[in-house]
Design an enzyme around this catalytic site. Structure first.
Site, PDB file in Angstrom:
ATOM      1  CG  HIS A   1     -26.576  71.331  30.663  1.00 49.22           C
ATOM      2  ND1 HIS A   1     -27.871  71.772  30.802  1.00 49.22           N
ATOM      3  CD2 HIS A   1     -26.653  70.172  29.939  1.00 49.22           C
ATOM      4  CE1 HIS A   1     -28.696  70.936  30.201  1.00 49.22           C
ATOM      5  NE2 HIS A   1     -27.977  69.950  29.669  1.00 49.22           N
ATOM      6  CD  GLU A   2     -23.788  68.007  28.558  1.00 47.27           C
ATOM      7  OE1 GLU A   2     -24.075  66.830  28.844  1.00 47.27           O
ATOM      8  OE2 GLU A   2     -24.521  68.728  27.857  1.00 47.27           O
TER       9      GLU A   2
END
Length: 204
Positions: free
Chosen positions: A47-48
Site C-alpha cells: 500500500h505504501e
C-alpha cells in the site's frame, strides 16, 4: 528501493513520503512490526509503495498549496467586498445608520468568501485523500496478488490504540488514520472507513 525507517510507537501504522520514487521513504511503527505476520506486513508495505508509485505525496502537496491559495484569495476578496462592494462605504457612513440592505449583502458576500470558499477547498482535498487511499489499496493487491493480506492487516489495526506522537497535519500520510480508530468516515476524514476499504478489497 525507498529508504526504510522504524517509528518508536506501539500503535500499528505506517506511512510513505517523498516527492517521487527516487526521493522516497517508508516508515513503519514498532507496533506494526509486532502485530503483523509476514504476509500482512507485505500488504501494508505494498500500500505504501503504491502511494510512492502513484506520486500521491506530490498530489497531496499540490492540494494543500491550492487550499492555502484559495484561503488567501478568499481573505483578499472579503476585504475588497467590504471596502469596495455594492454602494460606497464612505457615502453610507454619511447616512444615519447606513443602508441595511447593502450591509447585509456585504456580510453575506464576506461569509461566502471567508468560510465557504476555504471549506469547499478543504473538503475537496480530504475527498482526494480518501480516493488515493482506495487507489493505494488496489495498488497493493496488484503488487502482492493477494487482497486477503491487506484485509487481515486492516482488521487487526481497526480497533488498535491511536498513535501518541502523530501530527494532525500529516494524518493523511499514514496507512490508517492515527487518530479516532474505529470511527465512521465523514466529509472531514482523511481516510475511508476500514469497513469500506475491506468491502472494496473483497470485491477484487
Amino acid at each position: 528501493m525507498p529508504r526504510v525507517f522504524i517509528i518508536p510507537d506501539q500503535s500499528p501504522n505506517a506511512f510513505a513520503t517523498g516527492r517521487d520514487p527516487e526521493h522516497s521513504a517508508v516508515a513503519v511503527t514498532q507496533g506494526l512490526l509486532a502485530m503483523m505476520n509476514r504476509e500482512e506486513l507485505e500488504g501494508v508495505l505494498g500500500h505504501e509503495i503504491s502511494h510512492i508509485r502513484n506520486y500521491d505525496i506530490r498530489v497531496s502537496t499540490i492540494a494543500v498549496a491550492l487550499v492555502a491559495v484559495i484561503s488567501f484569495i478568499s481573505g483578499f476578496a472579503s476585504r475588497f467586498i467590504w471596502w469596495f462592494g455594492p454602494g460606497d462605504r464612505r457615502d453610507n457612513d454619511r447616512e444615519e445608520g447606513g443602508n441595511p440592505i447593502t450591509m447585509i449583502l456585504r456580510i453575506v458576500a464576506i461569509l461566502f468568501a471567508i468560510i465557504l470558499g476555504p471549506l469547499a477547498a478543504t473538503l475537496v482535498q480530504l475527498a482526494l485523500s480518501r480516493n488515493r487511499e482506495y487507489l493505494a489499496d488496489a495498488g497493493s493487491v496488484e503488487l502482492t496478488r493477494n487482497p486477503q493480506e491487506l484485509i487481515s492487516a486492516l482488521q487487526k489495526i481497526e480497533n488498535s490504540q491511536p498513535m501518541k506522537e502523530a501530527d494532525r497535519s500529516s494524518a493523511s500520510l499514514y496507512f490508517e488514520n492515527p487518530f479516532n480508530r474505529g470511527q465512521h468516515a465523514s466529509l472531514f476524514s482523511t481516510h475511508p472507513s476500514t469497513a469500506d476499504r475491506i468491502k472494496r478489497l473483497e470485491q477484487m
